[in-house]
Design an enzyme around this catalytic site. Structure first.
Site, PDB file in Angstrom:
ATOM      1  CG  ASP A   1     -65.014   2.023   5.413  1.00 27.55           C
ATOM      2  OD1 ASP A   1     -63.938   2.690   5.391  1.00 27.55           O
ATOM      3  OD2 ASP A   1     -65.804   1.666   5.748  1.00 27.55           O
TER       4      ASP A   1
ATOM      5  CG  ASN B   1     -62.047  10.222   9.120  1.00 26.48           C
ATOM      6  OD1 ASN B   1     -62.543  10.484   8.781  1.00 26.48           O
ATOM      7  ND2 ASN B   1     -62.632   9.304  10.028  1.00 26.48           N
TER       8      ASN B   1
ATOM      9  CD  GLU C   1     -83.496   2.890  -4.390  1.00 21.96           C
ATOM     10  OE1 GLU C   1     -83.196   1.516  -4.078  1.00 21.96           O
ATOM     11  OE2 GLU C   1     -84.492   3.374  -4.311  1.00 21.96           O
TER      12      GLU C   1
END
Length: 244
Positions: A22, A70, A209
């Site tokens: 991003d 998108n 994680e």
């Protein structure tokens, strides 16, 4: 086998890292450039991270290139991204093959244009024997869409009598997902300072994680990646259990 295929890696490194890439647009706009300039810079960054994986012991890398959401972006940006994907595959195909990278694509291909789909198929075929790094590119991908498609295929098998409804469990659904041949991600990284997972690998990341970092994707270097991998290696992962 490419030269240098044997690697020492980082002890305790994540086997599979998934990245939400991003910040390309903001990176470009902060420099007074159009958003597509940032996407081009971000595409170049992928190569560096892929090359870093073997030395760190990361066997699988999955990157989020284009989501099902998108398509809501401007027609100019979407068209530019599709052109970028075509050029990237054409330019990088032989290098990826020669460097021992196996490439897979996940996501719904129905909405993609025929030329892009053909290039994706060719790249998967070209690299299918490679094992040094497994690069998965999520293109027109959304996790809810993936699960819905998986459930539809599973329901069709039940209707045909190929699968018993009583036998359906977590492992059954996993076999119908786009990622069925991949291990679940151990570490999910999102760049650009946003702290959300944006419909990415929801099922597969149940015990992953997470790292949310401020760095914009075009500034995400191999050193930053290595730091995240080493931080992960120091974590105590118990998967719900308690050590005696």
């Amino acid at each position: 086998m490419p030269e240098g295929d044997k690697t020492t890696g980082c002890e305790g490194a994540p086997r599979h890292v998934a990245i939400i890439m991003d910040g390309n647009g903001r990176w470009a706009q902060s420099r007074g450039r159009p958003r597509l300039f940032g996407h081009h810079a971000g595409a170049k960054r992928v190569r560096e991270i892929v090359e870093t994986c073997p030395d760190l012991g990361v066997k699988y890398l999955t990157v989020f290139a284009f989501s099902t959401e998108n398509w809501k972006r401007t027609q100019t940006e979407v068209a530019g991204l599709m052109s970028l994907f075509r050029r990237y595959i054409t330019k990088e195909a032989r290098a990826l093959r020669d460097e021992g990278v196996r490439v897979r694509f996940i996501g719904d291909r129905v909405r993609l244009d025929a030329k892009l789909i053909a290039l994706m198929d060719e790249l998967e075929l070209l690299t299918q024997e490679n094992t040094r790094v497994h690069l998965t590119i999520a293109l027109n991908y959304g996790s809810r869409d993936e699960v819905a498609r998986a459930i539809k295929r599973m329901a069709q098998d039940v209707a045909r009598g190929d699968l018993s409804a009583e036998d359906v469990d977590e492992s059954t659904l996993t076999r119908y997902l786009d990622t069925r041949v991949l291990p679940d991600p151990d570490l999910v990284v999102r760049t650009s300072g946003e702290a959300r997972i944006s419909n990415f690998l929801l099922w597969q990341s149940a015990y992953a994680e997470y790292e949310f970092i401020d760095t914009l994707w075009p500034d995400f270097t191999a050193d930053i990646f290595e730091g995240l991998v080493r931080d992960y290696a120091r974590r105590d992962r118990r998967f719900g259990a308690v050590k005696a």
